[in-house]
Design an enzyme around this catalytic site. Structure first.
Site, PDB file in Angstrom:
ATOM      1  CD  GLU A   1     -17.459  12.316  -0.400  1.00 56.04           C
ATOM      2  OE1 GLU A   1     -17.592  11.502  -1.330  1.00 56.04           O
ATOM      3  OE2 GLU A   1     -16.481  12.299   0.373  1.00 56.04           O
TER       4      GLU A   1
ATOM      5  CE  LYS B   1     -14.859  13.405  -3.059  1.00 58.92           C
ATOM      6  NZ  LYS B   1     -13.663  12.636  -2.664  1.00 58.92           N
TER       7      LYS B   1
ATOM      8  CE  LYS C   1     -13.901  11.344   2.022  1.00 64.01           C
ATOM      9  NZ  LYS C   1     -13.962  10.233   1.057  1.00 64.01           N
TER      10      LYS C   1
ATOM     11  NE  ARG D   1      -2.592  -1.049   3.574  1.00 66.33           N
ATOM     12  CZ  ARG D   1      -2.538  -2.186   4.242  1.00 66.33           C
ATOM     13  NH1 ARG D   1      -2.924  -3.321   3.666  1.00 66.33           N
ATOM     14  NH2 ARG D   1      -2.114  -2.218   5.515  1.00 66.33           N
TER      15      ARG D   1
END
Length: 350
Positions: A177, A219, A136, A46
């Site tokens: 968002e 968003k 976020k 990753r």
């Protein structure tokens, strides 16, 4: 951090020609991505994959910020530098996903509410120390003939607003968002109506919580036909419906709208964003930008395929999509930019 500081960061994230890379996949999600290319999802793999993206030469020309996962925010590159420092050395702003995921909404089958407010103030303080400048939080809203319920809309909007207020208290720019999912057979008209309702409630809740609109970004989803709808709206129809909806419900004080791709193909996500930016500028008091996950990464992931010798090819594929979306920021994207690149059909979330 002052309101002016938050506004400066928000504006930097939607600088002309630039947008955000969403590299905040959870461990289960990135495992699915790696499974698709036959690569084991280890911490090292990753790290190598994300380092490939973050170190792509010239990426700062089109990428203003990167949303990180908790693990990635703490990781170091092969040369010993923190990945956060690698980004900042290129002038790219590091951010962090802070929600704990969407869970079943009690008493409302088929609907979800995003969790993660418990302990968020303390986590935000730690993330600031680790270098995050923005955050976020994603809420998901399903559409059917009878959904979403009013309860689902209100609890998710309230959660987004509380998160945003805590972020600004901590000196972090919140990306809000509220995603209306495009799975289903609903028409673009139904999508427009539901998206408007969600936005209206979200900004009402943000106002109640005292969130500074100048120090945040939105968003949202684009206004699309449901993916199973027999009649799919054209690129121009999507652009018109989306901008019309945001004209009605998004205050001009918000510096920018960074769209999620929401399961669109990488090519279509670029085409829709470009078409919106070709509309009359007087209708767009905010910057219209992107915050894409798979629509930026899918070709790069395939080109890389977990092999060190493919890093250059993976970076080239990533930079191609970044350049296409950078052009879409000014309405200059054209299908000829694809140079024969195949569109990748995507059906899962950012």
């Amino acid at each position: 951090m002052t309101a002016n500081d938050l506004n400066a960061i928000a504006r930097a994230l939607v600088a002309p020609g630039k947008g955000i890379l969403a590299a905040d996949e959870s461990s289960p999600t990135i495992k699915k991505r790696f499974d698709s290319i036959g690569v084991e999802s280890t911490e090292e793999n990753r790290r190598d994959y994300r380092e490939m993206l973050f170190s792509a030469p010239g990426s700062e020309a089109h990428i203003s910020g990167v949303i990180l996962y908790d693990e990635t925010l703490r990781q170091k590159a092969k040369d010993g530098r923190r990945l956060v420092d690698l980004l900042e050395s290129k002038g790219i702003v590091p951010g962090i996903k802070v929600d704990a995921g969407a869970k079943e909404l009690a008493g409302h089958p088929g609907e979800k509410v995003t969790e993660g407010l418990d302990g968020l103030r303390e986590r935000l303080a730690e993330y600031v120390d680790l270098g995050a400048k923005f955050a976020k939080w994603r809420a998901v809203i399903a559409i059917t003939d009878s959904l979403p319920s009013r309860t689902c809309i209100e609890v998710n909007a309230h959660g987004l607003a509380r998160y945003a207020a805590l972020c600004q208290e901590a000196g972090i720019v919140p990306i809000v968002e509220p995603e209306v999912l495009m799975d289903g057979r609903h028409t673009i008209a139904r999508s427009e109506a539901v998206t408007g309702e969600i936005l209206n409630e979200t900004f009402e809740q943000l106002h109640r919580q005292g969130v500074s609109l100048e120090g945040m970004l939105l968003k949202p989803n684009m206004v699309l036909s449901g993916y199973e709808c027999p009649e799919q709206a054209s690129v121009e129809e999507v652009a018109e419906a989306t901008v019309r909806t945001f004209e009605r419900f998004v205050p001009a004080a918000v510096p920018g709208i960074v769209f999620l791709s929401g399961g669109q193909s990488d090519v279509l996500a670029s085409a829709h964003l470009s078409a919106m930016n070709r509309l009359d500028a007087a209708r767009r008091p905010w910057q219209l930008s992107f915050s894409y996950g798979r629509a930026l990464q899918a070709p790069a992931l395939k080109a890389w395929s977990g092999k060190p010798e493919n890093v250059g090819a993976g970076q080239a594929a990533y930079m191609h999509r970044a350049a296409c979306n950078g052009a879409a920021r000014t309405g200059a994207y054209d299908a000829s930019m694809e140079q024969g690149a195949a569109s990748v059909k995507l059906v899962s979330q950012d």
